[in-house]
Design a protein around this motif. Structure first.
Motif, short mmCIF file in Angstrom:
data_model
loop_
_atom_site.label_atom_id
_atom_site.label_comp_id
_atom_site.label_asym_id
_atom_site.label_seq_id
_atom_site.Cartn_x
_atom_site.Cartn_y
_atom_site.Cartn_z
N ALA A 21 0.83 -1.20 0.00
CA ALA A 21 0.00 0.00 0.00
C ALA A 21 0.87 1.25 0.00
N PRO A 22 0.41 2.33 -0.62
CA PRO A 22 1.15 3.59 -0.59
C PRO A 22 1.36 4.07 0.85
N GLY A 23 2.57 4.53 1.14
CA GLY A 23 2.88 5.06 2.47
C GLY A 23 3.24 4.03 3.50
N ASN A 111 18.17 20.09 1.71
CA ASN A 111 17.00 19.68 2.49
C ASN A 111 17.10 18.21 2.89
N ALA A 112 17.60 17.38 1.96
CA ALA A 112 17.74 15.95 2.25
C ALA A 112 18.79 15.71 3.34
N LEU A 113 19.91 16.43 3.28
CA LEU A 113 20.93 16.30 4.32
C LEU A 113 20.38 16.74 5.67
N ALA A 114 19.59 17.80 5.68
CA ALA A 114 18.97 18.25 6.93
C ALA A 114 18.02 17.19 7.48
N LEU A 115 17.32 16.52 6.58
CA LEU A 115 16.36 15.49 7.00
C LEU A 115 17.07 14.32 7.67
N VAL A 116 18.27 13.98 7.20
CA VAL A 116 19.02 12.87 7.80
C VAL A 116 19.96 13.35 8.91
N GLY A 117 19.89 14.66 9.23
CA GLY A 117 20.67 15.20 10.34
C GLY A 117 22.12 15.46 10.03
N LEU A 118 22.44 15.78 8.77
CA LEU A 118 23.84 15.96 8.39
C LEU A 118 24.12 17.34 7.77
N GLU A 119 23.28 18.32 8.07
CA GLU A 119 23.50 19.63 7.45
C GLU A 119 24.87 20.21 7.78
N GLU A 120 25.39 19.93 8.98
CA GLU A 120 26.69 20.47 9.38
C GLU A 120 27.86 19.73 8.74
N ALA A 121 27.60 18.59 8.13
CA ALA A 121 28.66 17.81 7.49
C ALA A 121 28.64 17.97 5.96
N MET A 167 20.67 4.34 13.47
CA MET A 167 20.18 4.54 12.11
C MET A 167 18.74 4.07 11.95
N ASN A 168 18.37 3.01 12.66
CA ASN A 168 16.98 2.56 12.62
C ASN A 168 16.04 3.63 13.16
N GLU A 169 16.43 4.27 14.26
CA GLU A 169 15.62 5.35 14.82
C GLU A 169 15.53 6.52 13.85
N LYS A 170 16.66 6.86 13.23
CA LYS A 170 16.67 7.98 12.27
C LYS A 170 15.78 7.66 11.07
N LEU A 171 15.85 6.43 10.55
CA LEU A 171 15.03 6.06 9.41
C LEU A 171 13.54 6.08 9.77
N ALA A 172 13.20 5.60 10.96
CA ALA A 172 11.80 5.64 11.39
C ALA A 172 11.30 7.08 11.46
N GLU A 173 12.17 7.97 11.92
CA GLU A 173 11.81 9.39 12.00
C GLU A 173 11.62 9.98 10.61
N ILE A 174 12.53 9.65 9.68
CA ILE A 174 12.43 10.15 8.30
C ILE A 174 11.14 9.67 7.65
N THR A 176 8.36 8.82 9.09
CA THR A 176 7.22 9.51 9.69
C THR A 176 7.06 10.91 9.09
N GLN A 177 8.19 11.60 8.88
CA GLN A 177 8.15 12.96 8.36
C GLN A 177 7.75 13.02 6.88
N THR A 178 8.19 12.04 6.11
CA THR A 178 8.00 12.12 4.65
C THR A 178 6.77 11.37 4.15
N GLY A 179 6.36 10.32 4.86
CA GLY A 179 5.23 9.53 4.43
C GLY A 179 5.47 8.71 3.18
#
Length: 248
Positions: A21-23, A111-121, A167-174, A176-179
């Protein structure tokens, strides 16, 4: 799916019938060699099935790829060593659009780097990144395309246990945010339960679907869920499905 000539063809996947199913966050769980990655490549239009068909929103995968509906995250980050994290995050979008580097491409990558928490890198080269950071750049590279579907082929398999949990927690967060719709390949039972709405258990010789298990744990999920008796029950049920049956 069969590999080889007519007389020597080896069945890799057989009698697969799957609807996503979508999402949804769906995981393909199974032992090494059961055809999980092959199935993912078929879904992503990288392989043509020997028989049967794949439909993505009523279209074949090749059209979904052309419309940039699919993003692939491979097992290894495969970053270009001479490009920064930001430049690596731009690569797929630059190639797909055929327009080279543009302000729009840079914004999408930022925007994608910010979403994965790497804007400073963003300015770091791959050799300056940890394994987990490099894999996040790989995810950002796919997200910069803004696909509807993410196909993820054991992206955290090479990471240490602590980094993998992070990384599993980060992916779950991503997710949830993107759908976005996610199809995730793994042979790690706890990872499958933690991330998924649905786990499709695969068997081998040839690859096939053994059973489907819906995961009803509430979201958002953090590592504390590992201590939940319901989580333990899911992992036990999946382990039983994956263990080879003894023969007498």
């Amino acid at each position: 799916m069969r590999f080889g000539g007519t007389s020597t063809a080896q069945p890799v996947l057989e009698a697969l019938d799957l609807t996503i199913a979508p999402g949804a966050f769906v995981t393909l769980l199974g032992p090494s060699g059961c055809g999980k990655s092959t199935l993912l490549k078929i879904l992503g239009g990288l392989l043509e099935p020997t028989d049967g068909e794949v439909s993505i929103g009523g279209r074949p995968p090749s059209e979904a790829v052309d419309r940039r509906q699919i993003g692939l995250v491979p097992q290894r980050p495969a970053l270009l060593p001479w490009k920064t994290a930001l430049q690596n995050a731009c690569v797929l979008r630059d190639v797909a659009t055929g327009k080279g580097r543009s302000a729009e491409s840079l914004r999408a990558a930022e925007n994608a780097l910010a979403l994965v928490g790497l804007e400073e890198a963003a300015g770091k080269l791959p050799h300056q990144l940890s394994g987990g950071m490099a894999q996040r750049v790989s995810i950002a590279r796919a997200l910069a395309m803004d696909p509807e579907i993410l196909l993820m082929d054991e992206p955290f398999g090479a990471l240490d246990a602590i980094t993998r949990d992070e990384m599993n927690e980060k992916l779950a967060e991503i997710w949830t945010q993107t759908g976005k719709t996610v199809v995730f390949v793994t042979h790690a039972i706890s990872e499958a339960v933690f991330l998924s709405d649905t786990v499709h258990v695969m068997g081998a010789d040839p690859g096939r679907l053994v059973q489907t298990l819906d995961i009803s744990l509430p979201r958002p999920r953090t590592r504390e869920v590992f201590d939940d008796p319901v989580f333990t029950d899911y992992t036990s049920r999946l382990r039983e499905l994956l263990e080879p049956k003894a023969t007498v």
